[in-house]
Design a protein around this motif. Structure first.
Motif, PDB file in Angstrom:
ATOM      1  N   ASN A   2      31.067  78.023 -10.568  1.00  0.00           N
ATOM      2  CA  ASN A   2      30.038  77.699  -9.860  1.00  0.00           C
ATOM      3  C   ASN A   2      28.592  78.005 -10.272  1.00  0.00           C
ATOM      4  O   ASN A   2      28.665  79.114 -10.962  1.00  0.00           O
ATOM      5  CB  ASN A   2      30.355  77.813  -8.423  1.00  0.00           C
ATOM      6  N   VAL A   3      27.502  77.355 -10.000  1.00  0.00           N
ATOM      7  CA  VAL A   3      26.165  77.835 -10.033  1.00  0.00           C
ATOM      8  C   VAL A   3      25.396  77.753  -8.726  1.00  0.00           C
ATOM      9  O   VAL A   3      25.361  76.855  -8.204  1.00  0.00           O
ATOM     10  CB  VAL A   3      25.598  77.056 -11.160  1.00  0.00           C
ATOM     11  N   GLY A   4      25.092  78.966  -8.376  1.00  0.00           N
ATOM     12  CA  GLY A   4      24.485  78.812  -6.814  1.00  0.00           C
ATOM     13  C   GLY A   4      25.339  78.541  -5.821  1.00  0.00           C
ATOM     14  O   GLY A   4      24.905  78.168  -4.951  1.00  0.00           O
ATOM     15  N   GLY A   5      26.794  78.682  -5.863  1.00  0.00           N
ATOM     16  CA  GLY A   5      27.822  78.411  -5.029  1.00  0.00           C
ATOM     17  C   GLY A   5      28.055  76.870  -5.201  1.00  0.00           C
ATOM     18  O   GLY A   5      29.230  76.615  -4.570  1.00  0.00           O
ATOM     19  N   VAL A   6      27.427  76.224  -5.998  1.00  0.00           N
ATOM     20  CA  VAL A   6      28.027  74.756  -6.278  1.00  0.00           C
ATOM     21  C   VAL A   6      29.067  74.669  -7.515  1.00  0.00           C
ATOM     22  O   VAL A   6      28.562  74.961  -8.613  1.00  0.00           O
ATOM     23  CB  VAL A   6      26.715  73.961  -6.295  1.00  0.00           C
ATOM     24  N   PRO A   7      30.193  74.134  -7.255  1.00  0.00           N
ATOM     25  CA  PRO A   7      31.038  74.186  -8.389  1.00  0.00           C
ATOM     26  C   PRO A   7      30.704  73.126  -9.594  1.00  0.00           C
ATOM     27  O   PRO A   7      30.018  72.150  -9.127  1.00  0.00           O
ATOM     28  CB  PRO A   7      32.217  73.272  -7.542  1.00  0.00           C
ATOM     29  N   TYR A   8      30.859  73.735 -10.657  1.00  0.00           N
ATOM     30  CA  TYR A   8      30.696  72.641 -11.812  1.00  0.00           C
ATOM     31  C   TYR A   8      31.269  71.447 -11.542  1.00  0.00           C
ATOM     32  O   TYR A   8      30.680  70.594 -12.253  1.00  0.00           O
ATOM     33  CB  TYR A   8      30.953  73.470 -13.135  1.00  0.00           C
ATOM     34  N   THR A   9      32.423  71.365 -11.090  1.00  0.00           N
ATOM     35  CA  THR A   9      33.057  70.084 -11.065  1.00  0.00           C
ATOM     36  C   THR A   9      32.529  69.137 -10.109  1.00  0.00           C
ATOM     37  O   THR A   9      32.324  68.027 -10.547  1.00  0.00           O
ATOM     38  CB  THR A   9      34.300  70.402 -10.567  1.00  0.00           C
ATOM     39  N   ALA A  10      31.799  69.633  -9.036  1.00  0.00           N
ATOM     40  CA  ALA A  10      31.006  68.828  -8.081  1.00  0.00           C
ATOM     41  C   ALA A  10      29.552  68.162  -8.916  1.00  0.00           C
ATOM     42  O   ALA A  10      29.167  67.186  -8.554  1.00  0.00           O
ATOM     43  CB  ALA A  10      30.423  69.436  -6.830  1.00  0.00           C
ATOM     44  N   ILE A  11      29.078  69.184  -9.570  1.00  0.00           N
ATOM     45  CA  ILE A  11      27.748  68.676 -10.349  1.00  0.00           C
ATOM     46  C   ILE A  11      28.267  67.585 -11.550  1.00  0.00           C
ATOM     47  O   ILE A  11      27.198  66.693 -11.523  1.00  0.00           O
ATOM     48  CB  ILE A  11      27.238  69.946 -11.121  1.00  0.00           C
ATOM     49  N   VAL A  12      29.224  67.653 -12.149  1.00  0.00           N
ATOM     50  CA  VAL A  12      29.777  66.830 -13.099  1.00  0.00           C
ATOM     51  C   VAL A  12      29.960  65.618 -12.332  1.00  0.00           C
ATOM     52  O   VAL A  12      29.476  64.526 -12.800  1.00  0.00           O
ATOM     53  CB  VAL A  12      30.911  67.285 -13.660  1.00  0.00           C
ATOM     54  N   LEU A  13      30.510  65.592 -11.036  1.00  0.00           N
ATOM     55  CA  LEU A  13      30.981  64.301 -10.391  1.00  0.00           C
ATOM     56  C   LEU A  13      29.447  63.608 -10.010  1.00  0.00           C
ATOM     57  O   LEU A  13      29.535  62.487 -10.258  1.00  0.00           O
ATOM     58  CB  LEU A  13      31.454  64.691  -9.158  1.00  0.00           C
ATOM     59  N   PHE A  14      28.611  64.249  -9.319  1.00  0.00           N
ATOM     60  CA  PHE A  14      27.371  63.611  -8.846  1.00  0.00           C
ATOM     61  C   PHE A  14      26.466  62.978 -10.146  1.00  0.00           C
ATOM     62  O   PHE A  14      25.793  62.083 -10.225  1.00  0.00           O
ATOM     63  CB  PHE A  14      26.604  64.445  -7.983  1.00  0.00           C
ATOM     64  N   ALA A  15      26.549  63.815 -11.369  1.00  0.00           N
ATOM     65  CA  ALA A  15      25.800  63.518 -12.290  1.00  0.00           C
ATOM     66  C   ALA A  15      26.379  62.138 -13.106  1.00  0.00           C
ATOM     67  O   ALA A  15      25.821  61.409 -13.306  1.00  0.00           O
ATOM     68  CB  ALA A  15      25.959  64.665 -13.460  1.00  0.00           C
ATOM     69  N   ALA A  16      27.801  62.134 -12.994  1.00  0.00           N
ATOM     70  CA  ALA A  16      28.478  60.974 -13.488  1.00  0.00           C
ATOM     71  C   ALA A  16      28.433  59.921 -12.697  1.00  0.00           C
ATOM     72  O   ALA A  16      27.879  58.625 -13.081  1.00  0.00           O
ATOM     73  CB  ALA A  16      30.112  61.116 -13.809  1.00  0.00           C
ATOM     74  N   PHE A  17      28.304  59.910 -11.421  1.00  0.00           N
ATOM     75  CA  PHE A  17      27.710  58.764 -10.512  1.00  0.00           C
ATOM     76  C   PHE A  17      26.273  58.301 -10.676  1.00  0.00           C
ATOM     77  O   PHE A  17      25.982  57.292 -10.422  1.00  0.00           O
ATOM     78  CB  PHE A  17      28.085  59.183  -8.998  1.00  0.00           C
ATOM     79  N   LEU A  18      25.435  59.316 -10.788  1.00  0.00           N
ATOM     80  CA  LEU A  18      23.972  59.038 -10.886  1.00  0.00           C
ATOM     81  C   LEU A  18      23.815  58.030 -12.229  1.00  0.00           C
ATOM     82  O   LEU A  18      23.024  57.211 -12.103  1.00  0.00           O
ATOM     83  CB  LEU A  18      23.136  60.268 -10.901  1.00  0.00           C
ATOM     84  N   ILE A  19      24.346  58.474 -13.230  1.00  0.00           N
ATOM     85  CA  ILE A  19      24.240  57.988 -14.704  1.00  0.00           C
ATOM     86  C   ILE A  19      25.047  56.506 -14.389  1.00  0.00           C
ATOM     87  O   ILE A  19      24.317  55.502 -14.980  1.00  0.00           O
ATOM     88  CB  ILE A  19      25.079  58.604 -15.802  1.00  0.00           C
ATOM     89  N   GLY A  20      26.205  56.409 -13.649  1.00  0.00           N
ATOM     90  CA  GLY A  20      26.721  55.067 -13.620  1.00  0.00           C
ATOM     91  C   GLY A  20      25.790  54.216 -12.804  1.00  0.00           C
ATOM     92  O   GLY A  20      25.775  53.156 -13.165  1.00  0.00           O
ATOM     93  N   MET A  21      25.127  54.726 -11.812  1.00  0.00           N
ATOM     94  CA  MET A  21      24.063  53.923 -11.017  1.00  0.00           C
ATOM     95  C   MET A  21      23.025  53.382 -11.887  1.00  0.00           C
ATOM     96  O   MET A  21      22.447  52.120 -11.653  1.00  0.00           O
ATOM     97  CB  MET A  21      23.666  54.682  -9.772  1.00  0.00           C
TER      98      MET A  21
END
Length: 336
Positions: free
Chosen positions: A168-187
């Protein structure tokens, strides 16, 4: 006695346009109510640990659902995503001694190739998506078992591979960051690019899109390539989180993805959909099972993991029935 007359086309069109909006905001309301219920009933429900655990675990399903959303918006279906993810997890585990990037890129490339095969067969050989991706489901599962010798493949833990799924980075899992980044790009892709407009046009009316000069076949190929790549990324997360490639995992992932997409308001007939609402659908399903886990912990319920498949199936059936009722106008008008 009066003769039945067809329902006004305008009324049916308005219902078709309103259905995704009703479902989209309805699922957002349902998500809010579930979160409120969980916060009031369970201690620690809104703790950082629980929130990030839910996001990290459901990142795999979210990525698969994102690819499935684009496929369904073209009027297609991809039944192979679970098997492709399992195959990718094995490839990633095999390559993990070489480090994160070789494992990630190798697994995603292998899964993308399977998605490309799906797309080429569907677009140019005109084989139904259901049949094509069902065949790929079997083929990818077989490949996963062959590459793994029908057993889990331990991932290397000394060269940074498992950090991707567990760090994680700053307590936020890398996988959660990847998830939201992917959906942002998808939008962004769906709303602001030519490819996104082509996806919706092909799903709305493939022949009309072809007559308009749109690259129908190329668009179909790309959505299945995208679905394969995202399933591959989900497979990398699977291997990284559990420190092993899992050739028998991914069973029912296609159902989870379809459920999340449909719950989010995307029509199974294609031509309409929302990436953001798909993410809401993923979170809704994830929180439902999180609540069931809390209930199991309290001793209120005693449900095995197998009940998750039952609940997913029932949930999908209810949503599809509701969607059908919203989009189906009355075919005749009776008079006395």
């Amino acid at each position: 006695m009066s003769v039945p007359t067809p329902a006004a086309p305008g009324r049916r069109t308005s219902r078709l346009q309103a259905a995704p909006l009703i479902q989209r905001y309805g699922v957002l309301l349902a998500l809010g109510l579930l979160v409120l219920f969980g916060a009031l009933r369970y201690e620690g429900f809104l703790s950082a640990y629980n929130v990030f655990t839910v996001l990290s675990y459901n990142s795999m399903f979210g990525l698969v659902a994102l690819g499935m959303a684009f496929v369904i918006m073209t009027g297609g279906i991809d039944l192979s995503v679970g098997s492709v993810a399992a195959f990718a997890s094995v490839v990633a585990a095999v390559l993990s001694p070489h480090g994160l990037w070789p494992a990630l890129l190798g697994a995603v490339a292998a899964a993308t190739l399977l998605g490309l095969i799906n797309g080429l067969v569907i677009a140019y050989l005109k084989i139904l998506p259901f049949i094509t991706t069902l065949a790929m489901l079997l083929a990818a599962r077989g490949l996963a078992l062959i590459f793994s010798n029908n057993q889990s493949v331990s991932a290397d833990t000394d060269h940074g591979f498992t950090t991707f799924g567990q760090g994680n980075v700053g307590g936020v899992p890398y996988t959660a960051i990847v998830l939201f980044a992917a959906f942002l790009i998808g939008m962004v892709v769906l709303r602001l690019t030519r490819f996104g407009r082509h996806v919706l046009a092909v799903g709305g009316n493939e022949e009309a899109a072809r007559l308009m000069g749109l690259p129908v076949e190329r668009t179909l190929v790309w959505v299945y390539v995208l679905s394969g790549a995202l399933a591959g990324l989900a497979g990398v997360i699977l291997a990284s989180q559990f420190s092993a490639g899992q050739p028998t995992e991914g069973l029912g992932w296609e159902l989870t993805a379809i459920a999340a997409v449909v719950v989010g308001g995307t029509l199974l007939t294609g031509g309409s959909g929302s990436v953001g609402s798909t993410l809401v659908g993923v979170l809704l399903l994830g929180i439902i099972f999180n609540i069931l886990n809390f209930e199991n912990g309290r001793g209120t319920l005693t449900l095995s993991a197998y009940w998750q498949s039952v609940i997913r199936g029932a949930f999908l059936l209810v949503v599809v029935v509701l969607q059908n009722r919203l989009t189906r106008g009355p075919s005749v008008k009776e008079g006395s």
